[in-house]
Motif scaffolding. Structure first.
Motif, PDB file in Angstrom:
ATOM      1  N   THR A  24      28.453   4.978  -2.422  1.00 13.90           N
ATOM      2  CA  THR A  24      27.107   4.957  -1.850  1.00 13.90           C
ATOM      3  C   THR A  24      26.132   5.822  -2.645  1.00 13.90           C
ATOM      4  O   THR A  24      25.024   6.076  -2.184  1.00 13.90           O
ATOM      5  CB  THR A  24      27.117   5.439  -0.389  1.00 13.90           C
ATOM      6  N   GLY A  25      26.550   6.287  -3.808  1.00 15.64           N
ATOM      7  CA  GLY A  25      25.627   7.066  -4.626  1.00 15.64           C
ATOM      8  C   GLY A  25      25.478   8.503  -4.192  1.00 15.64           C
ATOM      9  O   GLY A  25      24.430   9.115  -4.418  1.00 15.64           O
ATOM     10  N   LYS A 225      20.583   5.382   0.773  1.00 18.62           N
ATOM     11  CA  LYS A 225      21.757   5.149  -0.077  1.00 18.62           C
ATOM     12  C   LYS A 225      22.698   4.125   0.543  1.00 18.62           C
ATOM     13  O   LYS A 225      23.243   3.264  -0.156  1.00 18.62           O
ATOM     14  CB  LYS A 225      22.481   6.471  -0.322  1.00 18.62           C
ATOM     15  N   CYS A 293      17.075   4.140  -5.182  1.00 21.50           N
ATOM     16  CA  CYS A 293      18.510   4.374  -5.374  1.00 21.50           C
ATOM     17  C   CYS A 293      19.124   3.332  -6.320  1.00 21.50           C
ATOM     18  O   CYS A 293      19.941   3.662  -7.185  1.00 21.50           O
ATOM     19  CB  CYS A 293      19.249   4.305  -4.030  1.00 21.50           C
TER      20      CYS A 293
END
Length: 297
Positions: A24-25, A225, A293
Motif C-alpha cells: 500500500t505504499g 494509499k 500516491c
C-alpha cells in the motif's frame, strides 16, 4: 532458489486479495492474521468476554455475480469488483467499531481505518462483506473511524471527544470512559490527534442539514494509499466519485446509475437511510491524494 524453511519477511503495509499480498505504499496495515488484528472470519463473538452474540458468519464467501462457489482467482474477482464504499463507524475507535459491527450487529467490512491511520483488514478482498446492501457484490467496504454526522436538536457527543486548546486548535482525545486497555492504538501511545479541518463542519445529505467534525490527517493519508492500491488491484475501480452539474452528489444514486458506477462511493450513495461518510468528508482530498500516491510509484 529460496532456502527450505526460509522466513518470508513482510513489510507491514500489505493487504490480502485472493491470498496474494499487495503493498500500500507505506500505510500501516494490521490484518486478521496479525497479533492485535480483528478477525472477520470469526464465527463467534470476537470479544467473547465482553459480548454475548449468536454464532454464524458475518460475510459471504461468494459474490453473487460469480459463477463459482469455489475460491476466486484474482482475474475473476477483477471482472466483478468495480466500487469502493466509504463509511464512518460512529464508534470512535477501530476496536469499538469492530465490536459493534461484528459482535453486536452481525455485519462486516474489509477495512477499518483508525484515528491514527492504522488500517485493519478483517477479510480477504475475495469475500463479500456485509456493509452496503445492494453494493456488497461488487464493492470493497471501508469503515473510517469518526463519531459521525448529527442533525436536528439531538444531544451531540462531541464535547467529550473534541476540545479546543488555548491556541484555538481543536484536538481529539478518547474520553476516559471509552479508554480500553486492550485497544492497540491506545497501547501504542497515539499522539494527540486533530480533525483535518479545525472547526465543526456543516452540509446537507439527502437534502437535510448535518454537522460533523472532519477525519484526521493520518486517516486521509492512509485512506489515499489504500484507495490508490485498490484501483491497481481492481482496474475497474476508477479514482472518481459521483458528480452532477452542481458538483458532488450527496444523495442516493438511481439504481441503474449505481449498478454501473465505477469508482468511489459513500454509503449515502447506496442507501437513502444512510448519511456516512457525512458532510465533512473531503472527497477531492482523497482523489487527489490517491492520484499523487500512484504518481510517486
Amino acid at each position: 532458489m529460496a532456502r527450505p524453511g526460509a522466513r518470508v519477511v513482510r513489510h507491514g503495509d500489505e493487504v490480502f486479495c485472493c491470498g496474494q499480498m499487495f503493498r500500500t505504499g507505506g500505510a500501516r496495515v494490521v490484518t486478521w492474521l496479525d497479533h492485535g488484528g480483528y478477525d472477520g472470519y470469526c464465527c463467534t463473538s470476537f470479544f467473547q468476554q465482553e459480548t454475548e452474540r449468536s454464532v454464524g458468519p458475518r460475510h459471504s464467501a461468494r459474490r453473487r455475480q460469480g459463477k463459482r462457489v469455489r475460491q476466486w482467482t484474482l482475474e475473476e474477482l477483477q471482472e466483478v469488483v468495480h466500487q469502493v464504499v466509504v463509511h464512518y463507524d460512529g464508534c470512535g475507535t477501530a476496536r469499538r467499531c469492530f465490536k459493534v459491527l461484528h459482535d453486536e450487529r452481525g455485519l462486516s467490512c474489509h477495512f477499518i481505518v483508525d484515528l491514527d491511520g492504522t488500517i485493519y483488514q478483517t477479510l480477504d478482498l475475495k469475500e463479500r462483506a456485509w456493509h452496503a446492501t445492494s453494493a456488497n457484490d461488487v464493492s470493497v467496504g471501508i469503515e473510517v473511524v469518526n463519531l459521525g454526522a448529527h442533525g436536528g436538536v439531538e444531544t451531540l457527543p462531541w464535547d467529550e471527544w473534541y476540545k479546543m486548546d488555548k491556541d484555538g486548535t481543536v484536538t481529539l482525545q478518547v474520553p476516559k470512559e471509552f479508554v480500553d486497555p486492550n485497544d492497540p492504538m491506545l497501547r501504542r501511545g497515539a499522539p494527540v490527534l486533530c480533525p483535518a479541518t479545525n472547526s465543526l463542519l456543516e452540509g446537507r445529505i439527502h437534502g437535510l442539514p448535518y454537522k460533523q467534525y472532519d477525519f484526521t490527517e493520518p486517516q486521509y493519508e492512509s485512506l489515499c494509499k489504500l484507495v490508490a492500491s485498490l484501483t491497481v488491484i481492481f482496474p475497474r475501480v476508477k479514482l472518481a466519485y459521483p458528480v452532477d452539474k452542481f458538483g458532488l452528489v450527496t444523495t442516493k444514486l438511481p439504481d441503474k446509475k449505481l449498478a454501473h458506477f465505477e469508482g468511489i462511493l459513500g454509503h449515502y450513495h447506496v442507501q437513502l437511510n444512510k448519511i456516512d461518510p457525512g458532510p465533512a468528508f473531503q472527497w477531492e482530498k482523497l482523489i487527489s491524494g490517491a492520484k499523487l500516491c500512484l504518481q510517486l510509484e
